[in-house]
Write a protein that holds these residues in place. Structure first.
Motif, PDB file in Angstrom:
ATOM      1  N   ILE A 157      48.007  39.195  43.675  1.00 29.11           N
ATOM      2  CA  ILE A 157      47.300  38.009  44.168  1.00 29.11           C
ATOM      3  C   ILE A 157      46.016  38.412  44.886  1.00 29.11           C
ATOM      4  O   ILE A 157      45.015  37.684  44.867  1.00 29.11           O
ATOM      5  CB  ILE A 157      48.209  37.150  45.066  1.00 29.11           C
ATOM      6  CG1 ILE A 157      47.670  35.717  45.131  1.00 29.11           C
ATOM      7  CG2 ILE A 157      48.375  37.732  46.463  1.00 29.11           C
ATOM      8  CD1 ILE A 157      48.663  34.716  45.662  1.00 29.11           C
ATOM      9  N   SER A 158      46.020  39.616  45.522  1.00 27.30           N
ATOM     10  CA  SER A 158      44.785  40.121  46.139  1.00 27.30           C
ATOM     11  C   SER A 158      43.756  40.440  45.059  1.00 27.30           C
ATOM     12  O   SER A 158      42.567  40.101  45.188  1.00 27.30           O
ATOM     13  CB  SER A 158      45.081  41.377  46.966  1.00 27.30           C
ATOM     14  OG  SER A 158      45.951  41.095  48.035  1.00 27.30           O
ATOM     15  N   LEU A 159      44.217  41.090  43.983  1.00 21.63           N
ATOM     16  CA  LEU A 159      43.331  41.410  42.863  1.00 21.63           C
ATOM     17  C   LEU A 159      42.769  40.140  42.248  1.00 21.63           C
ATOM     18  O   LEU A 159      41.584  40.073  41.892  1.00 21.63           O
ATOM     19  CB  LEU A 159      44.115  42.210  41.815  1.00 21.63           C
ATOM     20  CG  LEU A 159      43.302  42.852  40.684  1.00 21.63           C
ATOM     21  CD1 LEU A 159      42.310  43.870  41.237  1.00 21.63           C
ATOM     22  CD2 LEU A 159      44.230  43.506  39.668  1.00 21.63           C
ATOM     23  N   TYR A 160      43.625  39.128  42.145  1.00 23.76           N
ATOM     24  CA  TYR A 160      43.163  37.843  41.610  1.00 23.76           C
ATOM     25  C   TYR A 160      42.066  37.235  42.478  1.00 23.76           C
ATOM     26  O   TYR A 160      41.110  36.631  41.974  1.00 23.76           O
ATOM     27  CB  TYR A 160      44.351  36.889  41.514  1.00 23.76           C
ATOM     28  CG  TYR A 160      43.997  35.536  40.952  1.00 23.76           C
ATOM     29  CD1 TYR A 160      43.687  35.372  39.607  1.00 23.76           C
ATOM     30  CD2 TYR A 160      43.967  34.412  41.776  1.00 23.76           C
ATOM     31  CE1 TYR A 160      43.356  34.136  39.090  1.00 23.76           C
ATOM     32  CE2 TYR A 160      43.640  33.178  41.271  1.00 23.76           C
ATOM     33  CZ  TYR A 160      43.336  33.038  39.928  1.00 23.76           C
ATOM     34  OH  TYR A 160      43.000  31.821  39.417  1.00 23.76           O
ATOM     35  N   GLY A 161      42.210  37.425  43.823  1.00 21.00           N
ATOM     36  CA  GLY A 161      41.194  36.912  44.725  1.00 21.00           C
ATOM     37  C   GLY A 161      39.824  37.532  44.462  1.00 21.00           C
ATOM     38  O   GLY A 161      38.796  36.848  44.511  1.00 21.00           O
ATOM     39  N   PHE A 162      39.810  38.835  44.139  1.00 27.23           N
ATOM     40  CA  PHE A 162      38.539  39.518  43.863  1.00 27.23           C
ATOM     41  C   PHE A 162      38.006  39.200  42.466  1.00 27.23           C
ATOM     42  O   PHE A 162      36.790  39.138  42.255  1.00 27.23           O
ATOM     43  CB  PHE A 162      38.716  41.032  44.024  1.00 27.23           C
ATOM     44  CG  PHE A 162      38.932  41.474  45.444  1.00 27.23           C
ATOM     45  CD1 PHE A 162      37.934  41.327  46.395  1.00 27.23           C
ATOM     46  CD2 PHE A 162      40.142  42.034  45.833  1.00 27.23           C
ATOM     47  CE1 PHE A 162      38.132  41.727  47.709  1.00 27.23           C
ATOM     48  CE2 PHE A 162      40.356  42.437  47.149  1.00 27.23           C
ATOM     49  CZ  PHE A 162      39.356  42.282  48.088  1.00 27.23           C
ATOM     50  N   LEU A 163      38.900  39.022  41.494  1.00 29.25           N
ATOM     51  CA  LEU A 163      38.479  38.815  40.102  1.00 29.25           C
ATOM     52  C   LEU A 163      38.399  37.350  39.711  1.00 29.25           C
ATOM     53  O   LEU A 163      38.130  37.036  38.547  1.00 29.25           O
ATOM     54  CB  LEU A 163      39.455  39.535  39.150  1.00 29.25           C
ATOM     55  CG  LEU A 163      39.578  41.052  39.340  1.00 29.25           C
ATOM     56  CD1 LEU A 163      40.593  41.622  38.344  1.00 29.25           C
ATOM     57  CD2 LEU A 163      38.222  41.734  39.160  1.00 29.25           C
ATOM     58  N   GLY A 164      38.636  36.466  40.661  1.00 30.31           N
ATOM     59  CA  GLY A 164      38.653  35.032  40.370  1.00 30.31           C
ATOM     60  C   GLY A 164      37.465  34.503  39.576  1.00 30.31           C
ATOM     61  O   GLY A 164      37.651  33.749  38.610  1.00 30.31           O
ATOM     62  N   ASN A 166      35.796  35.776  37.315  1.00 27.09           N
ATOM     63  CA  ASN A 166      35.811  36.214  35.915  1.00 27.09           C
ATOM     64  C   ASN A 166      37.001  35.665  35.120  1.00 27.09           C
ATOM     65  O   ASN A 166      37.160  35.998  33.951  1.00 27.09           O
ATOM     66  CB  ASN A 166      35.857  37.745  35.857  1.00 27.09           C
ATOM     67  CG  ASN A 166      34.669  38.380  36.574  1.00 27.09           C
ATOM     68  OD1 ASN A 166      33.535  37.937  36.425  1.00 27.09           O
ATOM     69  ND2 ASN A 166      34.923  39.412  37.366  1.00 27.09           N
ATOM     70  N   MET A 167      37.819  34.840  35.758  1.00 31.49           N
ATOM     71  CA  MET A 167      38.998  34.295  35.081  1.00 31.49           C
ATOM     72  C   MET A 167      38.606  33.099  34.217  1.00 31.49           C
ATOM     73  O   MET A 167      37.648  32.383  34.521  1.00 31.49           O
ATOM     74  CB  MET A 167      40.054  33.876  36.110  1.00 31.49           C
ATOM     75  CG  MET A 167      40.534  35.019  36.993  1.00 31.49           C
ATOM     76  SD  MET A 167      41.343  36.352  36.106  1.00 31.49           S
ATOM     77  CE  MET A 167      42.888  35.577  35.716  1.00 31.49           C
ATOM     78  N   PRO A 168      39.357  32.852  33.127  1.00 28.52           N
ATOM     79  CA  PRO A 168      38.989  31.765  32.219  1.00 28.52           C
ATOM     80  C   PRO A 168      39.498  30.392  32.665  1.00 28.52           C
ATOM     81  O   PRO A 168      40.512  30.294  33.356  1.00 28.52           O
ATOM     82  CB  PRO A 168      39.698  32.165  30.915  1.00 28.52           C
ATOM     83  CG  PRO A 168      40.911  32.927  31.376  1.00 28.52           C
ATOM     84  CD  PRO A 168      40.488  33.652  32.623  1.00 28.52           C
ATOM     85  N   GLY A 169      38.812  29.345  32.276  1.00 28.01           N
ATOM     86  CA  GLY A 169      39.275  27.965  32.402  1.00 28.01           C
ATOM     87  C   GLY A 169      39.744  27.579  33.782  1.00 28.01           C
ATOM     88  O   GLY A 169      39.086  27.845  34.795  1.00 28.01           O
ATOM     89  N   ILE A 170      40.920  26.933  33.812  1.00 27.20           N
ATOM     90  CA  ILE A 170      41.443  26.424  35.082  1.00 27.20           C
ATOM     91  C   ILE A 170      41.858  27.551  36.023  1.00 27.20           C
ATOM     92  O   ILE A 170      42.110  27.311  37.205  1.00 27.20           O
ATOM     93  CB  ILE A 170      42.658  25.499  34.850  1.00 27.20           C
ATOM     94  CG1 ILE A 170      43.784  26.258  34.139  1.00 27.20           C
ATOM     95  CG2 ILE A 170      42.267  24.257  34.087  1.00 27.20           C
ATOM     96  CD1 ILE A 170      45.081  25.482  34.089  1.00 27.20           C
TER      97      ILE A 170
END
Length: 682
Positions: A157-164, A166-170
């Motif tokens: 979830i920390s990684l997701y916070g940094f890569l948010g 670049n994530m697709p769609g919703i």
């Protein structure tokens, strides 16, 4: 039970509480000393030591982290290479370094408190170094204490916070910077040092310590003997006694594994002796021990965290939790009766049972600290931590009196009696600290997840789950239940609850307000996540409580877990019911007669559901009787459902309760008539 099976069960318990490195005298002395100092620090907080919340949380976490590094190896199973990762004969140098680094990094938030406050949002180099070090050490320590699941979730979830971005769609998210991340997670009270850790430091420790002290003084055995003295002579008595003794043990223990080891080593062999197959005996103990976490006052620490999250008193949470907890145990008690009917099991001979009055005479004093705790909480309305503190002080006095009387009976000196009392209390302090290591690290690591979610991911998660559930509240609850079970396989109950509550409770409340005919009560949404986190303790293929009980019963752990989960279906249905029917958690119910009436009707609904799942009442059910049991269950659990289905608004729910009772009574008479016919034919 063989010595080998007992050793397996004890080994699982030792892994959970961190009692692994205790072979060398110096190591044992060091770990025990730190454990005692931690317990004394926590005991000083309610009355003698005045500290700000950040200092309390940081010192609490430092003690826990240091103890983890000193007492629990990185890997709990030996490897041929990298033996230092599984060093249990001594404390390796690397773990001593980790422990020292933990002291410096975690206490940094206290050491440079003023500087951090002045630099809020603008950390300097020291802040970066100490902040990152703290997060890494917490993740490593949490992995040792509770396994890798929660640290992996925190990292993802920390990684997701940094890569948010670049994530697709919703799944796209604006993202966070390293500065914002560190400020939130390790340099403020919004992440690691957040509410969950505060509850662990200020409340949970004292309740766990009270339980550990009661266990050391002999209260666990007292509850066990009392249950068997009362119920052992009845049909399926050992299983019924197992349910009651595990429920009573749940009052002083927040761990299902500890509950299994404490009560199961005695109850499981007796159940097998009376005729229960090993799988059934083990599954009964697992279901009873797992549900021990539902029982106030401890409730696996969740009651106090729910109280903080909702901003309500602890008593309000206990009020909401009390009916579902007791109903769940009543249903399990009934399951043991039905299983005994199926197997033709009778009670134990009177000669094999302890005498009730003798047990009560020898152990009534164990009830004094619990009575003080209830009095402090319910009558005096003191805070939970002050109530627990006062109960512990009374327990100290009870311990010394018990040991002095014992010394006199055994012709020993007063000094020997006092020494024994000190040894018991010391062992209790050590056990309480060991039991708390996992809880403290779980709340700290879960704080990372909560901190990242509160950076903005929470609102995005609401949108994702809303899309996945298509606005269907029941589907959302089902997704939440499955996610809680999966998470709970690798996490302790408290951590599962914190993670799920921070992610799904806001979604449940929002969807119920927008799409539902009946908005969900906030306390019901929190308890929903808590219940399914508990059920993971005996959910295959992990279910450590099932593995522990299976080792004692010499049964297959997977089969034991499956059977235990079947028994726990009666617990799984209750959260769905109280989400839709807030009466079950006494929301808006403020008088005793109505509360008792709801408890009785809910209990009957749980019994009907048990008849439905077990396929048995007084004899085996016919297919149409099973359908009638399902109807009775729905009506008794949720009488308003008929109003909604038939669009009737002017009929009181009591009318539907009566209809549900008539359906239940009809099945009884149908089976009675069938029995008479079968007797005549025979």
């Amino acid at each position: 039970m063989s010595k080998l099976d007992e050793n397996i069960a004890e080994e699982l318990l030792e892994e959970e509480i961190g009692k692994i490195r205790h072979k060398r005298k110096f190591d044992s002395f060091l770990i025990s000393t730190i454990s005692i100092l931690w317990a004394l620090f926590q005991l000083a907080l309610p009355k003698f030591l005045i500290l700000d919340s950040v200092s309390t949380r940081a010192i609490h976490l430092t003690f826990a982290t240091v103890l983890i590094f000193l007492s629990v190896p990185m890997i709990k199973r030996p490897l041929k290479k990298f033996k230092f990762l599984h060093e249990i004969d001594k404390i390796p140098l690397i773990d001593i370094i980790f422990a020292i680094l933990s002291i410096l990094a975690i206490l940094y938030i206290i050491i440079d408190k003023e500087g951090i406050a002045k630099r809020a949002g603008m950390p300097n180099t020291n802040d970066y170094i100490m902040g990152i070090t703290t997060i890494i050490l917490i993740l490593i320590a949490a992995t040792r204490a509770i396994g890798p699941a929660l640290p992996i979730i925190a990292m993802l979830i920390s990684l997701y916070g940094f890569l948010g971005p670049n994530m697709p769609g919703i799944f796209a998210f604006r993202g966070v910077s390293l500065t914002k991340y560190l400020t939130q997670i390790s340099l403020s009270t919004e992440g690691i040092f957040g509410i969950p850790l505060d509850v662990s430091a200020n409340t949970v420790f004292l309740f766990v310590l009270l339980g550990a002290l009661l266990d050391k003084i002999g209260a666990g055995q007292f509850f066990n003997d009392l249950s068997f003295a009362l119920l052992g002579k009845y049909r399926g008595g050992p299983a019924k006694a197992s349910v009651v003794s595990s429920g009573l043990s749940g009052l002083i223990s927040g761990s299902s594994i500890a509950n299994v080891v404490t009560t199961g080593t005695f109850t499981i062999p007796l159940m097998k002796k009376s005729g229960y197959p090993g799988k059934i005996a083990a599954a009964t103990e697992v279901a009873a021990s797992t549900n021990g976490q539902l029982m106030p006052p401890i409730m696996g620490a969740a009651a106090f965290i729910i109280s903080e999250y909702l901003g309500v008193s602890y008593i309000e949470v206990v009020k909401a939790a009390i009916v579902p907890a007791f109903v769940s145990y009543i249903a399990l008690f009934y399951i043991t009766h039905l299983e005994a009917l199926k197997l033709g099991i009778k009670g134990l001979p009177k000669a094999d049972l302890p005498n009730f009055f003798k047990v009560l005479k020898n152990g009534w004093h164990y009830l004094i600290p619990l009575s003080v705790l209830i009095y402090e909480l319910m009558i005096m309305r003191h805070s939970p931590k002050l109530s627990a503190f006062n109960a512990i002080i009374v327990l100290f006095a009870v311990t010394f009196v018990q040991e002095l009387i014992s010394a006199k009976k055994n012709n020993k000196t007063i000094v020997e009696g006092l020494k024994n009392g000190i040894f018991i209390i010391t062992d209790g302090l050590i056990a309480g600290s060991r039991n708390m290591m996992g809880v403290a690290l779980a709340t700290a690591a879960a704080g990372i997840v909560v901190g990242v979610v509160s950076l903005g991911i929470g609102s995005m998660i609401v949108q994702i789950v809303e899309v996945l559930s298509n606005g269907n509240l029941f589907l959302l609850l089902f997704i939440t239940a499955i996610a809680s079970l999966i998470l709970g396989m690798g996490l302790p109950t408290t951590a599962t609850y914190i993670v799920m509550a921070s992610i799904t409770v806001p979604v449940i409340l929002k969807l119920s307000a927008v799409y539902s005919f009946n908005p969900v009560a906030p306390v019901a949404a929190h308890l929903f996540c808590f219940y399914f986190g508990i059920l993971a303790d005996d959910t295959p293929p992990v279910g450590l409580a099932a593995y522990t009980a299976a080792a004692i019963a010499k049964s297959d752990p997977i089969e034991t877990g499956i059977q235990g989960f079947i028994y726990d279906l009666r617990t799984a249905v209750i959260p769905f019911m109280f989400v839709f029917n807030p009466d079950l958690v006494l929301v808006g119910i403020n008088n005793w007669p109505e509360g008792i009436f709801i408890f009785i009707m809910t209990s009957l609904g749980a019994l009907a559901f048990t008849n439905f799942t077990q396929g048995w009442f007084i004899i085996k059910n016919k297919w149409y009787e099973t359908i009638l049991f399902a109807v009775a269950t729905l009506i008794l659990f949720y009488p308003k459902l008929i109003n909604l289905l038939l669009h009737i608004d002017n009929i009181h729910r009591y009318v539907f309760y009566i209809f549900g009772l008539l359906v239940y009574g009809l099945i009884y008479f149908l089976q009675k008539i069938r029995i008479k016919k079968e007797v005549k034919i025979a």
